[in-house]
Design an enzyme around this catalytic site. Structure first.
Site, mmCIF file in Angstrom:
data_model
loop_
_atom_site.group_PDB
_atom_site.id
_atom_site.type_symbol
_atom_site.label_atom_id
_atom_site.label_comp_id
_atom_site.label_asym_id
_atom_site.label_seq_id
_atom_site.Cartn_x
_atom_site.Cartn_y
_atom_site.Cartn_z
ATOM 1 N N CYS A 1 0.849 -1.197 0.000
ATOM 2 C CA CYS A 1 0.000 0.000 0.000
ATOM 3 C C CYS A 1 0.880 1.242 0.000
ATOM 4 O O CYS A 1 1.849 1.333 0.775
ATOM 5 C CB CYS A 1 -0.905 0.002 1.231
ATOM 6 S SG CYS A 1 -1.882 1.513 1.326
ATOM 7 N N HIS B 1 4.260 -8.771 13.237
ATOM 8 C CA HIS B 1 3.336 -8.422 12.146
ATOM 9 C C HIS B 1 4.148 -8.116 10.885
ATOM 10 O O HIS B 1 5.208 -7.497 10.952
ATOM 11 C CB HIS B 1 2.483 -7.218 12.550
ATOM 12 C CG HIS B 1 1.374 -6.941 11.587
ATOM 13 N ND1 HIS B 1 1.591 -6.283 10.391
ATOM 14 C CD2 HIS B 1 0.058 -7.241 11.614
ATOM 15 C CE1 HIS B 1 0.440 -6.186 9.743
ATOM 16 N NE2 HIS B 1 -0.511 -6.761 10.462
ATOM 17 N N GLU C 1 3.785 -6.040 8.427
ATOM 18 C CA GLU C 1 4.080 -4.631 8.142
ATOM 19 C C GLU C 1 5.236 -4.151 9.026
ATOM 20 O O GLU C 1 6.127 -3.419 8.560
ATOM 21 C CB GLU C 1 2.826 -3.775 8.378
ATOM 22 C CG GLU C 1 3.073 -2.310 8.048
ATOM 23 C CD GLU C 1 1.900 -1.410 8.408
ATOM 24 O OE1 GLU C 1 0.737 -1.836 8.251
ATOM 25 O OE2 GLU C 1 2.149 -0.284 8.853
ATOM 26 N N THR D 1 0.414 1.161 10.471
ATOM 27 C CA THR D 1 -0.719 1.923 9.915
ATOM 28 C C THR D 1 -2.074 1.533 10.493
ATOM 29 O O THR D 1 -3.054 2.241 10.290
ATOM 30 C CB THR D 1 -0.795 1.726 8.380
ATOM 31 O OG1 THR D 1 -0.913 0.327 8.108
ATOM 32 C CG2 THR D 1 0.411 2.303 7.688
HETATM 33 O O1 0K2 Z 1 -4.679 -4.925 9.524
HETATM 34 P P1 0K2 Z 1 -3.523 -5.643 8.964
HETATM 35 O O2 0K2 Z 1 -2.291 -4.784 8.888
HETATM 36 O O3 0K2 Z 1 -3.222 -6.933 9.694
HETATM 37 O O4 0K2 Z 1 -3.784 -6.020 7.465
HETATM 38 P P2 0K2 Z 1 -5.082 -6.451 6.681
HETATM 39 O O5 0K2 Z 1 -6.087 -7.071 7.543
HETATM 40 O O6 0K2 Z 1 -4.597 -7.219 5.532
HETATM 41 O O7 0K2 Z 1 -5.717 -5.085 6.193
HETATM 42 C C1 0K2 Z 1 -5.163 -4.350 5.167
HETATM 43 C C2 0K2 Z 1 -4.077 -3.454 5.652
HETATM 44 C C3 0K2 Z 1 -2.816 -3.731 4.921
HETATM 45 C C4 0K2 Z 1 -1.762 -2.741 5.233
HETATM 46 O O8 0K2 Z 1 -1.859 -1.809 5.976
HETATM 47 FE FE1 SF4 Z 2 -3.258 1.048 3.068
HETATM 48 FE FE2 SF4 Z 2 -4.494 1.740 5.307
HETATM 49 FE FE3 SF4 Z 2 -5.598 -0.041 3.724
HETATM 50 FE FE4 SF4 Z 2 -3.378 -0.649 5.094
HETATM 51 S S1 SF4 Z 2 -5.423 -0.222 5.952
HETATM 52 S S2 SF4 Z 2 -3.826 -1.129 2.960
HETATM 53 S S3 SF4 Z 2 -2.331 1.321 5.066
HETATM 54 S S4 SF4 Z 2 -5.211 2.130 3.205
#
Ligand code: 0K2
Ligand code: SF4
Length: 421
Positions: A209, A237, A239, A277
């Site tokens: 992202c 995690h 990220e 994030t």
């Molecule tokens: O909330 P998470 O970071 O675990 O990720 P997802 O559930 O895949 O949601 C999308 C956010 C991805 C990056 O910020």
């Molecule tokens: Fe991007 Fe925020 Fe979605 Fe994560 S939750 S993929 S940082 S827009």
């Protein structure tokens, strides 16, 4: 609602016949006149049976009795236009008992009118839509298999759907054949992963992202000016692993105010912070306060690292949580932003449950719950929310109200490799 004998016809969707230890849950009921009755709450029954340890399949069930009928039980809605049913094999008394018990559990909470308060925004964010589209476009343009390092987003259904279309999810680059296409997930990767892919001649399409990429850029910038970078986030995690990898020797990870009170830095005058994030806005603020109390010269990112989608989903849930008797959050267990929504509702005093789909809803959560709050994490497909509403609507009269705290219009462009010309 009334009990009706049901027996199985040729199953749909390739589900097998009921057999000992395997019950068929009806996706549709075939009425005596051949009419098809939908079973919008089939997931609820399926989930209750699976929690009881019963293996299930899905298919059509025909109402009535006849030669070779499997022992089945159906519950019809008062208008007779929809049902809930399952059938066990004739020589499976335990299966029959399980069907009876599961139907009884749902009947016990069916009937009273309910309200669903839908939080908006909810479900997919711009980064998730882009990441899924990257994999879909890569499959279209390059054909299967397309390798994806880690789950493209943390959602069971998204991963299953893309797997069915030819995506191959891998935890490391090791199983990816040299020269193959590999997509990096929305959560981002450390520079050493990019380097390893380059050494292998892999054709990388980066679905990170852009708002995660922004945090990586800040990590590099803060480290380059000589700061210790305090990254606020959760160990392990993906990220966080990726962001830590930008300046591993200069970055320390903290998750709580207690961590912040203990963290060691080289020079207290040169400390900056970044965040994952998808943190809870209020919890991250408490950690920043604790850091600032120790390091008054603390510097932060130019604009919040907790992204717009995370913030909006938390604000939207905040607007319904107090008025709900229970909250359901659609999202997978490894989805940080989804788990933060559950915790947020609980901190406000409302019981909340994370569900991968309607099948995870337990009847006891709905007992006495006249108002159900409903939202979904940024990686949870909207169709799963629709299925929850449909299932709840089968249990009795349902008023659905959506409360919108803001409207999201952000879209990210696709990476050049998969951008339509
Ligand atoms: O909330 P998470 O970071 O675990 O990720 P997802 O559930 O895949 O949601 C999308 C956010 C991805 C990056 O910020
Ligand atoms: Fe991007 Fe925020 Fe979605 Fe994560 S939750 S993929 S940082 S827009």
């Amino acid at each position: 609602m009334s009990d009706t004998a049901a027996h199985r016809t040729a199953p749909a969707h390739g589900a097998g016949r009921p057999e000992p230890g395997r019950v068929v849950v009806a996706d549709r009921l075939i009425g005596p006149g051949g009419a098809h009755l939908p079973c919008p709450a089939a997931d609820l029954l399926d989930g209750e049976l699976r929690r009881a340890g019963v293996a299930t399949g899905r298919g059509d069930l025909r109402l009535g009795r006849g030669a070779g009928a499997a022992p089945g039980l159906a519950v019809l809605a008062p208008d007779g236009r929809s049902g809930l049913a399952a059938a066990a094999a004739p020589d499976d008394p335990a299966g029959v008992r399980a069907v009876r018990a599961a139907l009884a559990a749902w009947r016990a909470v069916a009937g009273p009118p309910r309200t669903v308060l839908l939080a908006a925004p909810r479900s997919f964010c711009a980064g998730v839509e882009r990441a899924i589209e990257v994999v879909e476009r890569a499959l279209e343009l390059r054909g299967a298999p397309v390798y994806v390092r880690k789950q493209i987003v943390h959602n069971t259904r998204v991963v299953a759907d893309l797997t069915a279309r030819g995506a191959v999810f891998v935890d490391t680059l090791d199983p990816v054949p040299d020269g193959a296409t590999v997509v990096f997930s929305a959560h981002g990767v450390a520079p050493d992963v990019h380097a390893a892919a380059a050494r292998r001649g892999l054709r990388v399409i980066d679905a990170t992202c852009p708002l995660v990429t922004k945090v990586h850029a800040e990590a590099r910038r803060f480290a380059a000016r000589g700061d210790t970078v305090v990254l606020i986030g959760h160990a392990g995690h993906e990220e966080v692993e990726g962001t830590l990898g930008e300046a591993p020797d200069r970055t320390v990870l903290v998750a709580t105010p207690e961590d912040a009170a203990r963290v060691e830095v080289a020079d207290p005058e040169r400390v900056s912070y970044l965040t994952q994030t998808t943190l809870a806005v209020d919890e991250a603020a408490a950690v920043v306060d604790a850091l600032r109390a120790r390091f008054p010269a603390l510097r932060g990112p130019g604009s919040d690292d907790i992204c717009y989608a995370t913030t909006n989903r938390q604000d939207a849930l905040g607007a319904i949580a107090d008025d709900a008797d229970t909250v359901l959050v659609v999202g997978s267990a490894n989805s940080s932003n989804s788990v933060r929504l559950v915790e947020l509702a609980e901190r406000r005093g409302t019981p909340a449950h994370l569900i991968d789909s309607a099948a995870d809803i337990r009847p006891e959560w709905l007992a006495g719950a006249a108002t159900v709050g409903l939202t979904a994490g940024a990686s949870a497909p909207p169709v799963l929310v629709d299925a929850v509403v449909a299932a709840l609507g089968w249990l009795g009269p349902l008023d659905v109200h959506e409360r919108t705290t803001t409207r999201e219009t952000l879209r990210f462009t696709l990476p050049p490799a998969v951008r339509p010309s």
